[in-house]
Scaffold this motif. Structure first.
Motif, PDB file in Angstrom:
ATOM      1  N   GLN A  47      -7.944  28.273  -5.576  1.00 34.26           N
ATOM      2  CA  GLN A  47      -9.250  28.028  -4.969  1.00 34.26           C
ATOM      3  C   GLN A  47      -9.717  26.644  -5.392  1.00 34.26           C
ATOM      4  O   GLN A  47      -9.082  26.002  -6.222  1.00 34.26           O
ATOM      5  N   VAL A  48     -10.813  26.182  -4.826  1.00 34.08           N
ATOM      6  CA  VAL A  48     -11.358  24.877  -5.178  1.00 34.08           C
ATOM      7  C   VAL A  48     -11.607  24.834  -6.682  1.00 34.08           C
ATOM      8  O   VAL A  48     -12.111  25.791  -7.274  1.00 34.08           O
ATOM      9  N   GLU A  52      -4.053  11.394  -5.197  1.00 31.05           N
ATOM     10  CA  GLU A  52      -4.731  11.824  -3.980  1.00 31.05           C
ATOM     11  C   GLU A  52      -5.140  13.278  -4.156  1.00 31.05           C
ATOM     12  O   GLU A  52      -4.394  14.065  -4.749  1.00 31.05           O
ATOM     13  N   THR A  53      -6.323  13.624  -3.626  1.00 35.57           N
ATOM     14  CA  THR A  53      -6.782  15.008  -3.703  1.00 35.57           C
ATOM     15  C   THR A  53      -7.071  15.540  -2.302  1.00 35.57           C
ATOM     16  O   THR A  53      -7.298  14.765  -1.365  1.00 35.57           O
ATOM     17  N   SER A  54      -7.092  16.853  -2.199  1.00 34.65           N
ATOM     18  CA  SER A  54      -7.336  17.493  -0.901  1.00 34.65           C
ATOM     19  C   SER A  54      -8.724  17.183  -0.356  1.00 34.65           C
ATOM     20  O   SER A  54      -8.947  17.286   0.842  1.00 34.65           O
ATOM     21  N   ASP A  55      -9.657  16.777  -1.229  1.00 35.60           N
ATOM     22  CA  ASP A  55     -11.010  16.472  -0.754  1.00 35.60           C
ATOM     23  C   ASP A  55     -11.235  14.973  -0.539  1.00 35.60           C
ATOM     24  O   ASP A  55     -12.365  14.510  -0.431  1.00 35.60           O
ATOM     25  N   GLY A  56     -10.144  14.193  -0.451  1.00 40.81           N
ATOM     26  CA  GLY A  56     -10.257  12.813  -0.009  1.00 40.81           C
ATOM     27  C   GLY A  56     -10.245  11.724  -1.067  1.00 40.81           C
ATOM     28  O   GLY A  56     -10.292  10.546  -0.727  1.00 40.81           O
ATOM     29  N   THR A 106     -14.414  15.840  -8.458  1.00 37.78           N
ATOM     30  CA  THR A 106     -13.895  16.197  -7.142  1.00 37.78           C
ATOM     31  C   THR A 106     -13.788  17.715  -7.071  1.00 37.78           C
ATOM     32  O   THR A 106     -13.889  18.406  -8.088  1.00 37.78           O
ATOM     33  N   GLN A 107     -13.574  18.243  -5.889  1.00 37.26           N
ATOM     34  CA  GLN A 107     -13.470  19.691  -5.667  1.00 37.26           C
ATOM     35  C   GLN A 107     -12.188  19.993  -4.886  1.00 37.26           C
ATOM     36  O   GLN A 107     -12.232  20.531  -3.786  1.00 37.26           O
ATOM     37  N   PRO A 108     -11.035  19.660  -5.433  1.00 37.19           N
ATOM     38  CA  PRO A 108      -9.792  19.806  -4.668  1.00 37.19           C
ATOM     39  C   PRO A 108      -9.158  21.197  -4.765  1.00 37.19           C
ATOM     40  O   PRO A 108      -9.438  21.973  -5.679  1.00 37.19           O
ATOM     41  N   THR A 109      -8.275  21.459  -3.807  1.00 41.08           N
ATOM     42  CA  THR A 109      -7.378  22.607  -3.904  1.00 41.08           C
ATOM     43  C   THR A 109      -5.981  22.133  -4.285  1.00 41.08           C
ATOM     44  O   THR A 109      -5.127  22.929  -4.616  1.00 41.08           O
TER      45      THR A 109
END
Length: 158
Positions: free
Chosen positions: A48-49, A82-86, A108-111
């Motif tokens: 999850q995030v 790089e993260t899933s949230d940009g 950040t809030q990545p998955t």
């Protein structure tokens, strides 16, 4: 965990990406491409995030096996995060066997988080690049080490 490549198992040693998150200083992810593996990546995946502000690394193949082995394999120098949230950041790791941390500058809030190899500190014997540990921590993380690499403070040479 996943990666673009991993060195094949040798003498009962597994070099897959899961070795970089096992909290075992005697194991490591070792890329399996020709040369230093530039352009190869390793990715942390979360169910999850997950709030993340800092990344932690033990560069190279853990010195706990032996200090000569640490020098023989290449270590990560410059990398793209790089993260899933940009989030996209270029970072530089130090050529040390001690834990080091990178401050991403914001939470950040990545998955997922991907680390792509851009340059390395060459090994004395092999071209394979190794990473013993790869961690992701939230804003309230307080590193034991005062050695925090702040993003954007190290020029990236290409």
């Amino acid at each position: 965990m996943c990666a673009t490549s991993s060195l094949s198992t040798q003498k009962n040693y597994n070099y897959g990406p899961e070795q970089a998150v096992d909290s075992n200083p005697k194991t490591a992810w070792v890329e399996g491409a020709r040369g230093h593996g530039l352009g190869n990546w390793i990715m942390l995946r979360f169910d999850q995030v997950k709030p993340v502000r800092y990344l932690g690394f033990e560069n190279g193949f853990g010195k706990q096996i032996d200090s000569e082995r640490w020098q023989q394999l290449a270590r990560v120098k410059d990398a793209l995060v790089e993260t899933s949230d940009g989030l996209i950041e270029r970072i530089r790791l130090k050529d040390t066997d001690q834990p080091q941390f990178v401050d991403l500058g914001r939470e950040t809030q990545p998955t997922w988080i991907r680390l792509t190899l851009l340059s390395v500190y060459p090994g004395t014997k092999w071209q394979d690049t190794a990473l013993t540990e790869f961690w992701a921590m939230p804003s309230d993380f307080k590193p034991v080490s005062r050695d925090i690499v702040r993003r954007g403070t190290k020029p990236v040479e290409t």
